[in-house]
Scaffold this motif. Structure first.
Motif, PDB file in Angstrom:
ATOM      1  N   TYR A 235       0.810  -1.221   0.000  1.00 22.66           N
ATOM      2  CA  TYR A 235       0.000   0.000   0.000  1.00 22.66           C
ATOM      3  C   TYR A 235       0.845   1.274   0.000  1.00 22.66           C
ATOM      4  N   ALA A 236       2.160   1.150   0.200  1.00 26.35           N
ATOM      5  CA  ALA A 236       3.010   2.334   0.330  1.00 26.35           C
ATOM      6  C   ALA A 236       3.396   2.940  -1.005  1.00 26.35           C
ATOM      7  N   CYS A 237       2.999   2.353  -2.116  1.00 27.33           N
ATOM      8  CA  CYS A 237       3.404   2.893  -3.406  1.00 27.33           C
ATOM      9  C   CYS A 237       2.450   4.014  -3.840  1.00 27.33           C
ATOM     10  N   GLY A 238       2.868   4.743  -4.870  1.00 23.13           N
ATOM     11  CA  GLY A 238       2.040   5.815  -5.409  1.00 23.13           C
ATOM     12  C   GLY A 238       2.030   7.041  -4.518  1.00 23.13           C
ATOM     13  N   SER A 239       1.189   7.991  -4.878  1.00 24.78           N
ATOM     14  CA  SER A 239       1.086   9.215  -4.083  1.00 24.78           C
ATOM     15  C   SER A 239       0.173   9.024  -2.886  1.00 24.78           C
ATOM     16  N   GLY A 240      -0.837   8.195  -3.027  1.00 22.56           N
ATOM     17  CA  GLY A 240      -1.770   7.952  -1.935  1.00 22.56           C
ATOM     18  C   GLY A 240      -2.996   8.837  -1.949  1.00 22.56           C
ATOM     19  N   ILE A 241      -2.977   9.916  -2.702  1.00 23.10           N
ATOM     20  CA  ILE A 241      -4.110  10.845  -2.666  1.00 23.10           C
ATOM     21  C   ILE A 241      -5.380  10.229  -3.253  1.00 23.10           C
ATOM     22  N   PRO A 242      -5.348   9.483  -4.379  1.00 21.09           N
ATOM     23  CA  PRO A 242      -6.591   8.848  -4.838  1.00 21.09           C
ATOM     24  C   PRO A 242      -7.200   7.917  -3.799  1.00 21.09           C
ATOM     25  N   GLU A 243      -6.354   7.151  -3.126  1.00 20.27           N
ATOM     26  CA  GLU A 243      -6.863   6.249  -2.107  1.00 20.27           C
ATOM     27  C   GLU A 243      -7.371   7.013  -0.886  1.00 20.27           C
ATOM     28  N   ILE A 244      -6.688   8.098  -0.514  1.00 18.43           N
ATOM     29  CA  ILE A 244      -7.149   8.910   0.614  1.00 18.43           C
ATOM     30  C   ILE A 244      -8.527   9.498   0.300  1.00 18.43           C
ATOM     31  N   MET A 518       4.310   4.020 -10.736  1.00 19.75           N
ATOM     32  CA  MET A 518       5.163   2.861 -10.491  1.00 19.75           C
ATOM     33  C   MET A 518       5.038   2.421  -9.043  1.00 19.75           C
ATOM     34  N   LYS A 519       5.614   1.265  -8.727  1.00 25.18           N
ATOM     35  CA  LYS A 519       5.465   0.674  -7.400  1.00 25.18           C
ATOM     36  C   LYS A 519       6.472   1.237  -6.406  1.00 25.18           C
ATOM     37  N   VAL A 520       6.614   2.542  -6.400  1.00 27.09           N
ATOM     38  CA  VAL A 520       7.380   3.264  -5.395  1.00 27.09           C
ATOM     39  C   VAL A 520       6.569   4.492  -5.001  1.00 27.09           C
ATOM     40  N   PRO A 521       6.815   5.065  -3.820  1.00 27.43           N
ATOM     41  CA  PRO A 521       6.126   6.317  -3.475  1.00 27.43           C
ATOM     42  C   PRO A 521       6.453   7.402  -4.488  1.00 27.43           C
ATOM     43  N   SER A 522       5.429   8.036  -4.998  1.00 24.40           N
ATOM     44  CA  SER A 522       5.663   9.024  -6.060  1.00 24.40           C
ATOM     45  C   SER A 522       4.600  10.103  -5.993  1.00 24.40           C
ATOM     46  N   GLY A 523       5.057  11.334  -5.852  1.00 22.04           N
ATOM     47  CA  GLY A 523       4.167  12.481  -5.883  1.00 22.04           C
ATOM     48  C   GLY A 523       4.251  13.193  -7.214  1.00 22.04           C
ATOM     49  N   LEU A 524       3.222  13.949  -7.530  1.00 24.84           N
ATOM     50  CA  LEU A 524       3.143  14.615  -8.832  1.00 24.84           C
ATOM     51  C   LEU A 524       3.217  16.130  -8.715  1.00 24.84           C
ATOM     52  N   PHE A 525       3.117  16.664  -7.516  1.00 21.15           N
ATOM     53  CA  PHE A 525       3.119  18.116  -7.371  1.00 21.15           C
ATOM     54  C   PHE A 525       4.410  18.732  -7.910  1.00 21.15           C
ATOM     55  N   ILE A 526       5.544  18.241  -7.426  1.00 21.22           N
ATOM     56  CA  ILE A 526       6.823  18.846  -7.775  1.00 21.22           C
ATOM     57  C   ILE A 526       7.180  18.657  -9.252  1.00 21.22           C
ATOM     58  N   PRO A 527       7.036  17.470  -9.848  1.00 15.75           N
ATOM     59  CA  PRO A 527       7.320  17.361 -11.291  1.00 15.75           C
ATOM     60  C   PRO A 527       6.447  18.270 -12.142  1.00 15.75           C
ATOM     61  N   SER A 528       5.168  18.392 -11.787  1.00 13.47           N
ATOM     62  CA  SER A 528       4.282  19.278 -12.547  1.00 13.47           C
ATOM     63  C   SER A 528       4.717  20.732 -12.403  1.00 13.47           C
ATOM     64  N   MET A 529       5.059  21.124 -11.191  1.00  9.71           N
ATOM     65  CA  MET A 529       5.523  22.490 -10.981  1.00  9.71           C
ATOM     66  C   MET A 529       6.826  22.743 -11.722  1.00  9.71           C
TER      67      MET A 529
END
Length: 818
Positions: A235-244, A518-529
């Motif tokens: 469960y630790a992969c991804g950003s987590g926001i969709p699941e939250i 991918m199957k690692v923790p990954s956020g999208l805020f910073i790459p988009s910015m």
């Protein structure tokens, strides 16, 4: 049948999706070729599930006063009754009713004794204490993540001789052998080539050695991250926001906010960001904060035992996560309200603000960046902007909307391919390949080799006279290298930086499509910015040079005098960052406030608002109103009923209920007093539904109430263990008074206490737009359909989602009802 929300067995949960190995009837096809998966299965056991088998005793006899002898379900609930299975939706109405009953009981008892009064006061302040603990834990973990990430990121390029635990900046702080122009170069910090070859300038050999070690560290960090996620906490992969968002809407994924998930997410987030992948830590920090909130809820009974109250806490925790991610407490509260929360009462607003405040204060006390700021890319602008600059700001908004729409389409297409092809079976290989490609392509370019947060800080920077950055190496009064000031003519180094930024834009824009998901923790805020900031800086420098060479143009005439410093490229970078982030996430108000708190200036709110609104309009027109998180919710089949979408079709409740057609299986209902315990157990064994309506009799079909499967199982098991005489032939009753029995009959098992006597009902002629609003605003699990008081069918959240998908497809055969 109707109540088949999620099968009770055969679950297989994978990070980023809830997939099932059961039949196709659990899938709903959607318009773009994807599916909504309602089977929701998982192979990870719940980490915090506390279920003690228990049930209600039976009541035998004829004509006795059952009301007086029956156990009070509200005052003495049996363990397990009233709780929910994993991968089920909570009943918001019941949870709120239970909380009101609990509060009413505490208030009444507080009038009887001093001890009860003290308990009432402590109960009232427990929410604020919980917010304090969440803020402290979220701020402390964010500080730890920030410090560790900077150290590991610098470790890929070199090591500090004074102590390997120092990052590059801290290593050179106390050095006396540096100049202001070369303050990032000190003898105490050595690259790996210098350390291994003992040479200062090793030429091509040193460059190749640093290149190789940089890529090797990146691969090692990413390998450790994906192995830890795969082995200990999927469960630790991804950003987590969709699941939250899905959890806050009422869905239960127990292990997703557990202790192991928190530990693994914290460690692997540091490793994933340090590996140099095109991802950020800001989105996962929301997941980390929510894990803290969920774990701390177990310290307080009213939050541990009430799922609706727990979700209020998680909303506040999400606000604290954004607060420490961007140093924006107010923006965090608005983000929780606008983007993730499903139920957000006024008291949650106050407590969210308090939690965000404490989290920001804690992070400020830790001071992870050593500059008394909460984020690495905090910036202050001093030059004003002119009204005519709104045109390029709106242009940045158009780019942000187009890029956001294109990114969502590309990323969802790639994630769908990952789910449906062999790529999904090799997550470790995928992570290593993407990491290797990122490292190989990123190292030659200084703007991709540095961390993305440092890149954004560099792009936001307002060049001054003392700046030594390549982006600030202007030719001033015929002399290069004088920094900012009037007559800022772009010198050779600035022109070279523009080309490098253009290449960085291409790499960041493409590689992020393959990295997110991918199957690692990954956020999208910073790459988009980062993508938006690069485009904004390029446009800002271009506008600056146009104003310098053509001050007589209509765009500059009247407000930009020759030789004046009119254009601020860093402001364009900030506006571009907001535009691209808004185009991807469709955030508006919260995004503007977050960017405002980053810059500390009210003066730039109008440019930010113009770019953000434009990007949202363009992205909505190009790819629909769903942002990246909503798109991933839909892709993964999470049972989330989006409140932003309007239901405009003229259908009735009878069109969505089950059974609807004559060929559909009949509705499974339990008669009030006409079944034996064996009959009930037979129904439970032959069906997997989450609950059953109770009717007066099979002939009349008059609705009496609704009973949950879990409560039935627990009550029957407890009765067999604790109540003497309960056998398979015992009659089961859901009525107030037990029916008369023949002599020598086994005692009756009365299950009236677990019966919901006020299930929500609608008639078969109720418009579906009203039904959809009811499900959205009340958070219902199911709604019973009646006609003249007789039970006709049932509508579950799954049925509503299927009905909406069917109408969107305009293809009745695309929905598998049987």
């Amino acid at each position: 049948m109707i109540l088949d929300w999620w099968p009770m067995e055969g679950r297989h949960f994978r990070c980023g999706s809830l997939q099932s190995s059961t039949s196709d009837e659990d899938l709903v096809e959607v318009g773009d070729g994807g599916t909504l998966d309602f089977s929701l299965a998982g192979d990870v056991p719940p980490l915090d599930q506390e279920m003690a088998p228990a049930g209600f005793p039976s009541y035998a006899g004829n004509g006795f006063d059952e009301i007086g002898r029956m156990r009070d379900f509200l005052e003495e609930p049996l363990p397990g009754v009233g709780t929910y299975e994993d991968f089920n939706t909570i009943d918001w109405v019941r949870e709120k009713s239970r909380d009101r009953d609990r509060h009413r009981e505490i208030t009444n008892r507080s009038k009887e004794s001093t001890f009860a009064l003290i308990h009432s006061i402590s109960d009232a302040f427990s929410g604020w204490l919980l917010m304090l603990l969440i803020g402290l834990s979220a701020g402390a973990l964010a500080g730890l993540i920030d410090i560790s990430t900077r150290w590991l990121t610098d470790l890929k390029e070199g090591v500090c001789l004074n102590g390997f635990w120092y990052n590059h900046e801290h290593c050179c702080w106390n050095s006396r052998n540096i100049t202001f122009q070369d303050r990032d170069k000190c003898p105490e910090w050595q690259t790996w080539a210098e350390l291994l070859t003992r040479k200062k300038n090793g030429g091509a050999l040193a460059y190749s050695l640093n290149y190789f070690i940089y890529a090797a560290w990146a691969l090692l960090f990413s390998l450790l991250a994906v192995l830890l996620v795969r082995g200990f906490a999927p469960y630790a992969c991804g950003s987590g926001i969709p699941e939250i968002k899905t959890i806050l809407s009422g869905f239960i994924i127990r292990g997703y906010l557990g202790k192991w998930t928190l530990l693994v997410k914290t460690v692997t987030l540091v490793l994933a960001v340090a590996s140099g992948l095109s991802l950020g830590k800001e989105g996962p920090l929301v997941h980390v904060a929510c894990c803290c909130g969920n774990i701390l809820c177990h310290l307080f009974t009213k939050y541990r035992k009430n799922e609706a109250k727990r979700r209020e806490v998680l909303s506040a925790a999400a606000a604290a996560g954004v607060s420490v991610a961007f140093g924006a407490p107010i923006g965090g509260v608005l983000f929780s309200l606008e983007e993730v929360s499903y139920y957000f009462p006024l008291k949650t607003l106050w407590r969210s603000f308090f939690a965000a405040l404490v989290a920001a204060f804690t992070l400020r006390s830790i001071n992870p960046f050593g500059n008394s700021r909460l984020v690495l890319f905090y910036v202050e602008f001093h030059a004003p902007w002119h009204l005519l600059e709104l045109a390029p700001f709106v242009l940045l908004g158009v780019f942000g909307g187009l890029w956001g729409a294109a990114f969502i389409r590309a990323n969802i297409a790639w994630c769908r391919r990952r789910k449906t092809t062999w790529l999904g079976r090799y997550p470790v290989a995928e992570v290593l390949v993407v990491t290797a490609a990122t490292a190989v392509l990123a190292f030659p370019n200084q703007y991709t080799r540095m961390s993305t947060s440092e890149l954004i800080s560099e792009l936001f920077n307002d060049c001054g006279r003392l700046d030594s950055s390549q982006l600030c190496d202007y030719v001033r009064n015929g002399t290069p290298g004088e920094g900012g000031g009037p007559d800022r003519l772009a010198g050779p180094r600035v022109q070279s930086a523009m080309w490098q930024l253009a290449l960085a834009l291409a790499l960041k824009g493409v590689i992020t499509v393959f990295t997110f998901g991918m199957k690692v923790p990954s956020g999208l805020f910073i790459p988009s910015m980062a993508v938006g900031a690069i485009v904004g800086r390029l446009l800002g420098v271009g506008m600056e040079q146009l104003a310098l060479h053509h001050p007589d143009w209509v765009l500059f005439e009247g407000w930009c005098q020759p030789g004046a410093d009119c254009i601020t490229p860093g402001l364009y970078a900030m506006v571009g960052a907001a535009a691209c982030l808004g185009g991807v996430t469709r955030m508006t108000v919260s995004l503007v406030v977050i960017m405002f708190e980053l810059t500390g200036g009210l003066e730039y709110i109008v440019p930010l608002m113009a770019a953000t609104v434009t990007s949202k309009w363009v992205a909505d027109a190009a790819a629909g109103r769903q942002g990246i998180y909503d798109s991933h919710i839909r892709l993964n089949g999470y049972p989330f009923l989006e409140a932003k979408e309007e239901f405009t079709h003229k259908t009735l409740a009878a069109d969505a209920m089950r059974p609807r057609r004559p060929t559909d299986p009949p509705l499974t209902a339990l008669p009030q007093d006409a079944m034996t315990l064996g009959d009930v157990e037979g129904v439970l064994g032959s069906t997997g539904y989450s609950g059953y309506p109770v009717v007066l009799s099979r002939e009349s079909q008059r609705l009496v109430g609704f009973v949950l499967r879990r409560d039935l199982l627990i009550s029957i098991e407890n009765a067999r263990q604790t109540q003497e005489g309960i056998v398979t032939s015992s009659m089961v009753s859901f009525s107030d008074h037990s029916p008369p029995l023949p002599p020598n009959s086994p005692p009756i098992l009365n299950l009236r206490p677990i019966l919901d006597l006020s299930p929500f009902t609608v008639t078969d002629h109720t418009p579906m737009e009203i039904v959809v609003d009811i499900f959205r605003k009340l958070g219902l699990r199911q709604c019973l359909v009646t006609h003249n008081g007789k039970l006709l069918g049932i509508i579950t959240k799954k049925d509503v989602l299927k009905h909406i998908a069917q109408l969107a497809n305009q293809d009745p055969d695309s929905i598998l009802f049987n």
